[in-house]
Scaffold this motif. Structure first.
Motif, mmCIF file in Angstrom:
data_model
loop_
_atom_site.group_PDB
_atom_site.id
_atom_site.type_symbol
_atom_site.label_atom_id
_atom_site.label_comp_id
_atom_site.label_asym_id
_atom_site.label_seq_id
_atom_site.Cartn_x
_atom_site.Cartn_y
_atom_site.Cartn_z
ATOM 1 N N TYR A 263 0.838 -1.203 0.000
ATOM 2 C CA TYR A 263 0.000 0.000 0.000
ATOM 3 C C TYR A 263 0.872 1.253 0.000
ATOM 4 N N LEU A 264 1.901 1.263 0.856
ATOM 5 C CA LEU A 264 2.791 2.424 0.902
ATOM 6 C C LEU A 264 3.547 2.574 -0.414
ATOM 7 N N GLN A 265 3.978 1.466 -0.981
ATOM 8 C CA GLN A 265 4.680 1.541 -2.262
ATOM 9 C C GLN A 265 3.791 2.143 -3.342
ATOM 10 N N ARG A 266 2.499 1.789 -3.338
ATOM 11 C CA ARG A 266 1.582 2.379 -4.316
ATOM 12 C C ARG A 266 1.365 3.859 -4.015
ATOM 13 N N GLN A 267 1.278 4.234 -2.739
ATOM 14 C CA GLN A 267 1.135 5.640 -2.397
ATOM 15 C C GLN A 267 2.319 6.451 -2.905
ATOM 16 N N ILE A 268 3.521 5.909 -2.757
ATOM 17 C CA ILE A 268 4.709 6.620 -3.239
ATOM 18 C C ILE A 268 4.661 6.756 -4.755
ATOM 19 N N ALA A 269 4.217 5.696 -5.448
ATOM 20 C CA ALA A 269 4.110 5.770 -6.899
ATOM 21 C C ALA A 269 3.108 6.836 -7.332
ATOM 22 N N LEU A 270 2.017 6.993 -6.586
ATOM 23 C CA LEU A 270 1.029 8.017 -6.910
ATOM 24 C C LEU A 270 1.513 9.411 -6.513
ATOM 25 N N LEU A 271 2.214 9.510 -5.391
ATOM 26 C CA LEU A 271 2.679 10.810 -4.903
ATOM 27 C C LEU A 271 3.801 11.383 -5.754
ATOM 28 N N GLN A 272 4.752 10.525 -6.136
ATOM 29 C CA GLN A 272 5.974 10.969 -6.810
ATOM 30 C C GLN A 272 6.649 12.098 -6.008
ATOM 31 N N PRO A 273 6.971 11.843 -4.720
ATOM 32 C CA PRO A 273 7.569 12.905 -3.902
ATOM 33 C C PRO A 273 8.995 13.205 -4.369
ATOM 34 N N ARG A 274 9.450 14.410 -4.060
ATOM 35 C CA ARG A 274 10.821 14.775 -4.382
ATOM 36 C C ARG A 274 11.795 14.265 -3.333
ATOM 37 N N ILE A 275 11.310 14.101 -2.107
ATOM 38 C CA ILE A 275 12.163 13.662 -1.007
ATOM 39 C C ILE A 275 11.306 12.924 0.017
ATOM 40 N N GLN B 239 13.898 0.884 7.826
ATOM 41 C CA GLN B 239 14.203 -0.484 7.417
ATOM 42 C C GLN B 239 13.156 -1.024 6.445
ATOM 43 N N GLY B 240 11.886 -0.649 6.629
ATOM 44 C CA GLY B 240 10.847 -1.117 5.718
ATOM 45 C C GLY B 240 11.001 -0.550 4.327
ATOM 46 N N LEU B 241 11.323 0.722 4.221
ATOM 47 C CA LEU B 241 11.495 1.341 2.917
ATOM 48 C C LEU B 241 12.755 0.855 2.214
ATOM 49 N N LEU B 242 13.840 0.716 2.965
ATOM 50 C CA LEU B 242 15.119 0.318 2.369
ATOM 51 C C LEU B 242 15.298 -1.191 2.288
ATOM 52 N N GLN B 243 14.406 -1.957 2.953
ATOM 53 C CA GLN B 243 14.490 -3.411 2.966
ATOM 54 C C GLN B 243 15.847 -3.882 3.503
ATOM 55 N N TYR C 290 15.336 5.764 -2.021
ATOM 56 C CA TYR C 290 14.274 4.807 -2.292
ATOM 57 C C TYR C 290 13.885 4.964 -3.757
ATOM 58 N N GLN C 291 14.256 3.993 -4.566
ATOM 59 C CA GLN C 291 13.964 4.012 -5.994
ATOM 60 C C GLN C 291 14.339 5.350 -6.627
ATOM 61 N N GLY C 292 15.537 5.818 -6.295
ATOM 62 C CA GLY C 292 16.048 7.051 -6.865
ATOM 63 C C GLY C 292 15.605 8.318 -6.156
ATOM 64 N N ILE C 293 14.748 8.202 -5.149
ATOM 65 C CA ILE C 293 14.275 9.366 -4.395
ATOM 66 C C ILE C 293 15.141 9.522 -3.154
ATOM 67 N N PRO C 294 15.712 10.697 -2.892
ATOM 68 C CA PRO C 294 16.525 10.869 -1.680
ATOM 69 C C PRO C 294 15.693 10.565 -0.433
#
Length: 283
Positions: free
Chosen positions: A202-214, A224-228, A243-247
């Motif tokens: 769910y969080l991964q999809r939120q990030i894909a929709l948000l496209q945050p800069r940071i 740890q969850g974001l960086l695995q 995280y996937q190229g996002i600082p």
């Protein structure tokens, strides 16, 4: 006593070892007992060691022989508890990856992918501006968040708002706030591996929709969850992460600061670092 006795009378006198008229004395009867009634003599010699049951038998008895080794192939295997997360459900992941904000919110609200769906009051999707450039990620809803269904509205949320204000940010304009878990763990315990595994898509999809800069990860479980990774928080702080190229900037969770206010200076250093990274992105 009459010479003729009944059988019960004779048996009674014999039981008392008294002479019965007409019978020889008991000692004579015992002397003339047939040899066949005597216990047979043992023909084998007595053992040289102590007699079983004697005081020395326990000391001198040889130790028992070890049981025969079990065949490792034939021996039944003991059940081993599951230590690893279950494999992902490809169909569920594909479905989540196609959802828009509205449908994603509905799926989170109705989710029963882990046991937290049975104990929560409200699932907490997130809070703030979905078009903001900043994403702050926490651990899980607390008691107040669970009661109201909103992210970071308790004491930790008030401290987070103060941190955002010090940075010149607000959740209404530049910031979106989410959690690794969308449901509160009972008694605010730490998230479990299977819970994170079920919820992080769910969080991964939120990030894909948000496209945050940071992204700012608040606390160990968020980082740890974001960086695995399982790297300690102290080693993740102050080091460049992505995280996937996002600082991604790692700092302490506001709830931690409520218990350890002495570390607020460290958090401010992390937030200033995040502001510097974001400023560099704007150039």
């Amino acid at each position: 006593m009459p010479d003729s006795l009944t059988d019960p009378q004779r048996q009674f006198l014999q039981l008392l070892h008294l002479s019965v008229p007409g019978d020889p004395p008991p000692e004579v009867t015992q002397a003339k007992a047939p040899a066949s009634t005597a216990p047979p003599k043992r023909s084998t010699p007595a053992p040289a060691g102590p007699v079983p049951g004697s005081p020395r038998s326990a000391e001198a008895a040889p130790p028992p022989a070890p049981p025969p080794a079990e065949d490792p192939v034939a021996a039944p295997q003991k059940a081993v508890p599951a230590l690893f997360d279950p494999p992902p459900d490809p169909q569920r992941l594909m479905r989540i990856a196609t959802l828009d904000w509205l449908d994603l919110g509905h799926m989170i609200t109705a989710c029963r992918a882990c046991s937290l769906g049975e104990t929560r009051k409200h699932a907490v999707v997130g809070a703030g501006n979905p078009r903001g450039s900043w994403l702050f990620v926490g651990e899980a809803p607390g008691a107040e968040e669970d009661r109201r269904g909103e992210a970071f509205v308790g004491r930790g949320g008030q401290l987070l708002d103060a941190m955002l204000h010090a940075m010149g940010l607000s959740r209404e304009n530049e910031v979106y706030i989410a959690n690794i878990l969308k449901c509160r763990p009972p008694n605010n315990r730490d998230p479990l591996g299977p819970e994170v595994h079920a919820c992080i898509p769910y969080l991964q999809r939120q990030i894909a929709l948000l496209q945050p800069r940071i992204i700012v990860a608040l606390g160990r479980f968020a980082a740890q969850g974001l960086l695995q990774v399982d790297t300690p928080l102290a080693k993740l702080r102050g080091t460049p992460q992505q995280y996937q190229g996002i600082p991604l900037i790692v700092t302490y969770h506001p709830a931690y600061l409520l218990r350890n206010p002495i570390d607020k200076r460290k958090v401010w250093e992390d937030l200033k670092r995040a502001l510097g990274v974001f400023a560099a992105l704007q150039k």
